[in-house]
Scaffold this active site. Structure first.
Site, PDB file in Angstrom:
ATOM      1  CG  ASP A   1      30.822  35.935  35.848  1.00  0.00           C
ATOM      2  OD1 ASP A   1      30.809  37.159  35.605  1.00  0.00           O
ATOM      3  OD2 ASP A   1      29.854  35.334  36.355  1.00  0.00           O
TER       4      ASP A   1
ATOM      5  CD  GLU B   1      37.448  44.644  37.780  1.00  0.00           C
ATOM      6  OE1 GLU B   1      37.106  45.552  37.012  1.00  0.00           O
ATOM      7  OE2 GLU B   1      36.831  43.548  37.873  1.00  0.00           O
TER       8      GLU B   1
ATOM      9  CG  ASP C   1      35.063  38.546  37.496  1.00  0.00           C
ATOM     10  OD1 ASP C   1      35.354  39.749  37.418  1.00  0.00           O
ATOM     11  OD2 ASP C   1      33.906  38.112  37.321  1.00  0.00           O
TER      12      ASP C   1
END
Length: 393
Positions: A350, A269, A184
């Site tokens: 996170d 992502e 992330d």
């Protein structure tokens, strides 16, 4: 596997003048060919590379463009090939319509193929030059390998670089492992891994922000034009930007190499960075984090070493989804960094997002769920639907 080795070199005054003249001719030929193809397109005609090459021969015979004969013909032909690739990408809807090259803003570069340079005993000599380039060999080329293409460029800071494209036999697939990791990206921490590890954000731009602001103010006070003082002030700004970019690139290279070597599957992502930087409050921090560069480096290194990179749909609610029970929160403002789910699990925002990304990525390998953005794979089934349990009414 082909690999480019980039080095800095220090040309003599004669070599610098020859290369600058070549850059100008490359830009001129590219713009002339683009004009010709645009005019032909308006007449509902098409001009291909062969026709552009024939035009180049005629241009050299005119009195106005006779100076094109003073430089090597190979970089000029390569400019036409690059334009052909640009139009191919345009017609395939992978890129916008090709734009004209600017003398002040476009990248200064020239590409030489094997017929336009000589590489012997570690010495590189380009066409139209008598002496080899004075290259700072920061690392050696692979043994017994000769470059197939050489690209010479000059950055806005005035530094000269040569990039050599070679077959690198040292790039071999790494031994397969069963490790997988979710990644992330963020601003408080550059990366947060599903293992709980957090990698600090170096904030390279912040270190030189004061010096950059001073240099930019001095540049703004200079009179517009091509004066020497303005050129010096512009080069000063460019040098600070180059220092920031070099540090950022070095950090990203070290991180991506480590992640690819340690993990077989890497889940990230799919972020639309171009749209995210439109936020005026976060644009500077997002640009400094260089998320797009991180993904680019990660993907090509994974291809080198036979690793797998999976990009989860940008609309996947990785931060709002409980990685323990699967409950989905309705809202999760940015200032909330730690939250407690109804099941009693307390999450770091996170770390929880990285764990959810990993779970969605593993769904791809197990079930074949489509987690690429819909614009790339229309009709693909979202991994969100497979990984989020339905709540009982």
């Amino acid at each position: 596997m082909k690999r480019a080795f980039k080095y800095r070199f220090y040309p003599t005054d004669v070599q610098a003048a020859e290369l600058s003249r070549t850059f100008g001719c490359v830009r001129k030929v590219y713009n002339l060919a683009l004009t010709a193809r645009t005019q032909a397109w308006a007449r509902q005609e098409r001009v291909n590379y062969n026709q552009s090459s024939a035009m180049l021969t005629l241009w050299k015979k005119t009195e106005e463009l006779a100076y094109l004969n003073e430089v090597s013909s190979v970089p000029l032909q390569q400019a036409l090939r690059h334009l052909q690739v640009a139009f191919t990408n345009f017609f395939a809807r992978r890129a916008k319509y090709p734009r004209f090259k600017s003398r002040k803003r476009s990248r200064k570069s020239a590409e030489y193929t094997t017929s336009a340079f000589r590489f012997r005993n570690g010495l590189l000599t380009l066409a139209k030059m008598r002496e080899p380039l004075d290259i700072a060999w920061s690392r050696s080329l692979p043994a017994g390998v000769s470059p197939s293409t050489v690209t010479v460029s000059q950055d806005p800071a005035g530094r000269w670089f040569v990039s050599m494209l070679c077959e690198d036999p040292s790039i071999q697939p790494l031994p397969a492992t069963d490790t997988a990791i979710g990644i992330d990206v963020g601003l408080n921490h550059l990366l947060t891994l599903s293992t709980g590890e957090k990698i600090a954000n170096p904030r390279h731009e912040r270190r030189d922000r004061a010096a950059l602001a001073t240099a930019q103010r001095r540049l703004a006070r200079k009179a517009n034009g091509d004066g020497a003082n303005r050129a010096k002030a512009r080069r000063k700004v460019a040098k600070i930007h180059a220092r920031i970019t070099d540090r950022r690139r070095d950090t990203l290279h070290k991180l991506t190499t480590r992640l690819v070597r340690e993990n077989q599957t890497l889940v990230i992502e799919d972020l639309s960075v171009r749209n995210m930087v439109k936020n005026r409050n976060l644009a500077r921090a997002i640009s400094d984090a260089a998320w797009a560069d991180f993904r680019s480096l990660l993907e090509y290194k994974a291809q080198w070493y036979r690793r797998e990179v999976i990009a989860v749909d940008r609309w996947f609610p990785s931060s709002k989804l409980c990685s323990h029970c699967g409950d989905l929160k309705e809202r999760m403002p940015l200032h909330v960094r730690t939250w407690t789910c109804g099941c009693g699990a307390t999450h770091d925002r996170d770390v929880n997002a990285a764990k959810n990304l990993l779970a969605a990525g593993l769904a791809v390998t197990a079930c074949g769920a489509g987690v690429r953005p819909q614009r790339s794979t229309p009709g693909g089934q979202s991994a969100t639907k497979q990984e989020t349990p339905r709540r009982e009414p």
